[in-house]
Design an enzyme around this catalytic site. Structure first.
Site, PDB file in Angstrom:
ATOM      1  N   GLU A 172       0.827  -1.213   0.000  1.00  0.00           N
ATOM      2  CA  GLU A 172       0.000   0.000   0.000  1.00  0.00           C
ATOM      3  C   GLU A 172       0.860   1.261   0.000  1.00  0.00           C
ATOM      4  O   GLU A 172       1.904   1.307   0.637  1.00  0.00           O
ATOM      5  CB  GLU A 172      -0.890  -0.043   1.254  1.00  0.00           C
ATOM      6  CG  GLU A 172      -1.982   0.977   1.277  1.00  0.00           C
ATOM      7  CD  GLU A 172      -2.895   0.802   2.485  1.00  0.00           C
ATOM      8  OE1 GLU A 172      -3.446  -0.291   2.699  1.00  0.00           O
ATOM      9  OE2 GLU A 172      -3.048   1.787   3.223  1.00  0.00           O
ATOM     10  N   GLU A 207      -2.837  10.536   3.222  1.00  0.00           N
ATOM     11  CA  GLU A 207      -3.923  10.594   4.203  1.00  0.00           C
ATOM     12  C   GLU A 207      -3.987  11.975   4.838  1.00  0.00           C
ATOM     13  O   GLU A 207      -2.954  12.509   5.243  1.00  0.00           O
ATOM     14  CB  GLU A 207      -3.708   9.558   5.316  1.00  0.00           C
ATOM     15  CG  GLU A 207      -4.058   8.159   4.889  1.00  0.00           C
ATOM     16  CD  GLU A 207      -3.779   7.158   5.980  1.00  0.00           C
ATOM     17  OE1 GLU A 207      -4.595   6.258   6.173  1.00  0.00           O
ATOM     18  OE2 GLU A 207      -2.725   7.271   6.639  1.00  0.00           O
ATOM     19  N   TRP A 215     -13.535   8.326   5.668  1.00  0.00           N
ATOM     20  CA  TRP A 215     -14.018   7.418   6.716  1.00  0.00           C
ATOM     21  C   TRP A 215     -13.730   7.976   8.101  1.00  0.00           C
ATOM     22  O   TRP A 215     -12.803   8.761   8.274  1.00  0.00           O
ATOM     23  CB  TRP A 215     -13.421   6.027   6.545  1.00  0.00           C
ATOM     24  CG  TRP A 215     -11.925   5.956   6.473  1.00  0.00           C
ATOM     25  CD1 TRP A 215     -11.134   6.273   5.411  1.00  0.00           C
ATOM     26  CD2 TRP A 215     -11.030   5.545   7.524  1.00  0.00           C
ATOM     27  NE1 TRP A 215      -9.817   6.070   5.728  1.00  0.00           N
ATOM     28  CE2 TRP A 215      -9.712   5.618   7.010  1.00  0.00           C
ATOM     29  CE3 TRP A 215     -11.224   5.098   8.832  1.00  0.00           C
ATOM     30  CZ2 TRP A 215      -8.591   5.277   7.773  1.00  0.00           C
ATOM     31  CZ3 TRP A 215     -10.099   4.753   9.592  1.00  0.00           C
ATOM     32  CH2 TRP A 215      -8.809   4.840   9.056  1.00  0.00           C
TER      33      TRP A 215
END
Ligand code: NAG
Ligand code: NAG
Ligand code: NAG
Ligand code: NAG
Ligand code: NAG
Ligand code: NAG
Ligand code: NAG
Ligand code: NAG
Ligand code: NAG
Ligand code: NAG
Length: 369
Positions: A120, A124, A210
């Protein structure tokens, strides 16, 4: 009447998206044979001001709202989330995202590349600090330590689009902001466990919003997110203006040979990728354009039909909403006692969240209640 029709169309689209998302399956190629990954095999820029091609993109959770300048990913209700996933993969390449982060404690905006064996590469934005973006990476889902994050200043990240670009090849990873190199991670260094945990398998693009600041979280995770989400402040919105993705290979598919998960073990299957063919074909007409093409008589007919169908669809939609709510995707991931108790570290939580959101497999295994 027109707006009723729009609603109906939107509902039908929502329902079909939901069904598609449910049918996705998770397969970790380090655990055995999985279907090949569909390559992007080209370079393309998507402007997010008009509907994305659903052959290339999966709206896995939630929905996005298109505006003239981009797409809004919003959290409108408690515990909701949105996740858009590409159906294509890149095997080394570039991802350039023009993003406005969502503001709000406990809310995470993210644009990442993630592979089937959980390599990954991340951008962010943690919603309480609109002057910062974080860079991060994972290799093979290794969450043992939380020491890989980078912290980069960026001004007015919530109100201005900035150019966040990840460059990724077999030798190094780079994070660029507005044309400035902010961070480099080499293939072989202690942080990558000398290459073993360096991201090196074909990745999809995942864009999501989220909440981390919710009840039941560990102190560490709450601290990272800047505390609990204040749900009276909904909606929380991240906007994406455009996304450029470049695949460094130009084949049709990627295949894992064996279970080492090294880049040497990835076979590039040659041919034209489905994604490339889809991108190059003549653009489909939008719903509005198709509608405008129809005669007045047809319009009236559809109105009448829609009025009748509306009653049924609204009923069905209500039932569907009820069912979705019961399933409570995010909630289930979080409430999952067995996993939850073990999820101490932030890294593990982030990975768990993304997997649960995307894979859906765990949900299918849970009997309907
Ligand atoms: C591999 O499969 C086993 C058995 O199904 C499962 O317990 C394990 O979590 C899987 N590992 C990965 C990396 O998917
Ligand atoms: C989206 O933005 C691009 C670039 O500004 C522009 O060329 C295109 O016409 C826009 N499309 C729509 C539907 O607004
Ligand atoms: C969503 O993703 C799955 C798995 O990649 C794919 O099979 C399916 O076709 C996608 N849905 C759409 C609408 O493209
Ligand atoms: C996971 O990462 C840690 C350091 O972060 C390292 O010590 C360990 O060897 C890694 N495990 C695997 C299986 O790569
Ligand atoms: C926000 O991020 C900037 C840049 O990394 C940092 O200097 C500042 O201390 C951060 N603010 C808070 C409240 O953490
Ligand atoms: C965004 O940044 C990347 C990396 O510096 C650069 O290659 C690209 O041209 C930039 N995009 C725009 C639109 O300026
Ligand atoms: C990465 O490699 C380059 C040379 O290729 C070197 O200059 C740089 O210091 C290395 N960075 C790290 C973090 O090891
Ligand atoms: C949101 O999730 C938290 C943590 O799982 C839970 O305690 C809370 O009841 C949920 N709220 C709603 C409205 O579902
Ligand atoms: C939540 O936000 C509302 C409105 O912005 C504010 O009045 C309230 O004090 C906030 N609650 C907490 C716990 O911070
Ligand atoms: C790939 O597409 C090009 C046209 O875009 C075509 O000429 C070529 O034959 C195709 N190759 C394969 C292997 O299908």
């Amino acid at each position: 009447m027109i707006s009723l029709l729009r609603f109906l169309f939107a509902f039908v689209c929502l329902i079909s998206t939901g069904v598609y998302a449910e049918s996705q399956t998770d397969c970790n190629p380090l655990n055995g044979t999985c279907p090949n990954d569909a390559a992007l095999g080209t370079e393309h820029t998507w402007w997010f001001n008009s509907t994305l091609d659903d052959k290339l993109w999966n709206m896995t959770t939630g929905e996005i709202d298109y505006t003239s300048t981009g797409a809004d990913f919003s959290i409108k209700t408690e515990n909701a989330s949105t996740l858009l996933v590409s159906n294509f993969y890149i095997f080394f390449g570039v991802m350039e995202a023009h993003v406005k982060m969502a503001k709000g404690a406990g809310i995470i905006s993210s644009v990442i590349l993630q592979s089937d064996d959980l390599d990954e590469i991340d951008w962010e934005w943690v919603g309480y600090n609109t002057s910062e973006v974080q860079s991060d990476f994972f290799g093979k889902g290794n969450t043992t330590t939380s020491d890989r994050g980078g912290y980069h200043p960026v001004s007015n990240a919530d109100t201005e689009y900035h150019n966040y670009t990840s460059y990724w090849d077999k030798d190094r990873l780079e994070w660029w902001i507005d044309g400035k190199l902010m961070r480099t991670v080499n293939y072989s260094e202690p942080l990558t466990v000398y290459g073993k945990n360096y991201p090196q398998t074909p990745c999809r693009v995942k864009i999501s919003l989220w909440p981390v600041g919710i009840k039941g979280q560990t102190e560490g995770n709450l601290e990272w997110g800047g505390g609990y989400v204040n749900w009276t402040d909904v909606p929380f919105t991240m906007s994406v203006q455009r996304l450029r993705v470049k695949d460094f290979h130009s084949g049709k598919e990627y295949k894992y040979e064996g279970t080492t998960g090294t880049y040497e073990s990835i076979e590039v299957i040659s041919g034209n990728s489905t994604a490339k063919q889809e991108i190059e074909k003549t653009p489909k007409k939008t719903l509005a354009e198709k509608w405008a093409d129809l005669s007045e008589g047809v319009h009236i007919g559809v109105y009448c039909g829609a009025a009748a169908a509306g009653v049924i669809v609204f009923g069905a939609f209500g039932w569907w909403c009820q069912r979705q709510r019961k399933k409570g995707r995010l909630q289930r991931a979080l409430d999952d006692g067995q996993n939850g108790a073990e999820l101490k570290s932030l890294e593990a939580y982030k990975l768990q969240w993304r997997q649960s959101e995307w894979g859906q497999k765990s949900y299918q295994q849970v009997p309907n209640t």
